[in-house]
Design an enzyme around this catalytic site. Structure first.
Site, PDB file in Angstrom:
ATOM      1  CB  CYS A  52     155.832  79.498  -8.232  1.00 47.08           C
ATOM      2  SG  CYS A  52     156.297  80.898  -9.253  1.00 47.08           S
ATOM      3  NE  ARG A 112     155.369  87.288  -9.458  1.00 45.05           N
ATOM      4  CZ  ARG A 112     155.617  86.672  -8.307  1.00 45.05           C
ATOM      5  NH1 ARG A 112     156.479  85.682  -8.266  1.00 45.05           N
ATOM      6  NH2 ARG A 112     154.994  87.033  -7.220  1.00 45.05           N
ATOM      7  CB  CYS A 154     170.420  80.837 -17.829  1.00 45.53           C
ATOM      8  SG  CYS A 154     170.759  81.218 -16.096  1.00 45.53           S
ATOM      9  CB  CYS A 164     158.698  82.043  -3.364  1.00 46.85           C
ATOM     10  SG  CYS A 164     158.859  81.216  -4.967  1.00 46.85           S
ATOM     11  CB  CYS A 224     169.113  77.292 -19.274  1.00 49.17           C
ATOM     12  SG  CYS A 224     168.720  75.967 -18.096  1.00 49.17           S
ATOM     13  CB  CYS A 254     161.075  85.008  -4.627  1.00 46.94           C
ATOM     14  SG  CYS A 254     159.282  85.198  -4.690  1.00 46.94           S
ATOM     15  CB  CYS A 278     174.153  77.238 -13.163  1.00 44.48           C
ATOM     16  SG  CYS A 278     172.936  75.921 -13.424  1.00 44.48           S
TER      17      CYS A 278
END
Length: 340
Positions: free
Chosen positions: A201, A273, A73, A141, A70, A110, A66
């Protein structure tokens, strides 16, 4: 016999509010813990069966590589975390994992891909996976990054139930965590998902160095949306070696419980969650979170690239607490995770 279900049907809660002030949320969050827990559990019991937990499984269908930065991450190309850049899984591989998840009790499957923003050809491939998973009888999801106009509609057409796109933190603290996309970029994707008729979500991560005001601001953004997210994941930071937040202080479990409780009160009909960080949580902390209003977890041994409690530990905890898996499938109220 007067049951919780009878109370819910005959004396429903007032309509959810969408006009919470920051000061109100800070006061709510900071009240004596026993008072906060009592209020949150009362709301939770009025809106849900307090002993049912919605189970989801998260599969990393494309890891690493990616381009974003972030700070939490391990899938960012900017950090050396040992996560390899892998190609998108095949439809057959994904469906095999979905069958396994279903056999283990998951009601929602998901799929996460480490993209900044998927290309249209990526959307077509994921849409094919969504259709296959739906045919198994599971809710679906995905979390794929930012979506362009037209892409949510393609996912909806394939049968997508939920799109996960976390805000992570407050708008004012956001720049300390991410510089490669703006807060508005995230809000734009959420609006496109809503317009396409897909359930949202959306939640955040605590323990990244943010203040109580930042947590209140994140909750305010979510609770003041014209329609609350159907699912609000609350993640605690998983400190991964090689990321800028690897040495961040451990999150206070009481702060997590307070955040869960506040989310339950502010968004009474959302599934809240308990997401990333459960491996490091004690059973007592998790039990408090369930009492405070958490009624959804990720079930399985991996959350994209970070560990999750083993099936046997979750099964043992559920048995000791008298909890069971929710049978409330595809009813329009739920899932996410710190997408590591």
């Amino acid at each position: 016999m007067l049951t919780d279900k009878t109370i819910r049907e005959n004396d429903p809660l007032p309509a959810p509010r969408h006009d919470w002030s920051r000061a109100e949320i800070i006061a709510l969050y900071g009240q004596p813990l026993n008072d906060l827990l009592h209020q949150a559990h009362t709301v939770h019991r009025r809106c849900f069966d307090p002993n049912e937990i919605q189970l989801s499984t998260l599969l990393n269908i494309k890891s690493g590589g990616c381009p974003e930065d972030c700070a939490y991450c391990p899938q960012s190309v900017r950090y050396r975390t040992g996560v390899e850049n892998e190609v998108l899984m095949s439809r057959e591989q994904v469906l095999e994992e979905a069958r396994r998840a279903q056999e283990s009790g998951a009601g929602r499957f998901c799929m996460g891909a480490a993209w900044r923003s998927p290309k249209d050809k990526d959307i077509d491939q994921v849409a094919d996976m969504i259709t296959g998973v739906k045919q198994l009888g599971l809710e679906t999801c995905v979390t794929l990054g930012m979506l362009k106009p037209g892409q949510p509609e393609r996912l909806k057409q394939a049968g997508l139930d939920y799109y996960n796109h976390n805000l992570d933190t407050s708008e004012s603290f956001y720049g300390a965590i991410i510089s490669t996309r703006t807060y508005q970029d995230r809000l734009d994707t959420l609006q496109r998902v809503r317009t396409a008729g897909i359930n949202v979500c959306c939640g955040g991560i605590i323990g990244m160095g943010e203040s109580v005001d930042d947590r209140a601001a994140l909750l305010q953004t979510l609770a003041c949306m014209p329609r609350h997210p159907e699912s609000v994941p609350v993640n605690t930071l998983v400190r991964v070696a090689g990321t800028p937040l690897a040495e961040e202080q451990e999150t206070d479990p009481i702060d997590l419980v307070r955040t869960i409780a506040a989310a339950r009160i502010l968004m009474p009909h959302a599934h809240v969650r308990l997401s990333a960080g459960r491996t490091e949580m004690s059973d007592t902390t998790q039990a408090l979170c369930f009492y405070a209003g958490a009624n959804s977890i990720f079930y399985g041994e991996k959350l994209l690239t970070t560990d999750n409690p083993q099936f046997s530990r979750d099964q043992d905890l559920f048995e000791r607490l008298g909890l069971s898996a929710s049978t409330d499938i595809a009813s329009g109220g739920t899932p996410s995770v710190q997408t590591n």
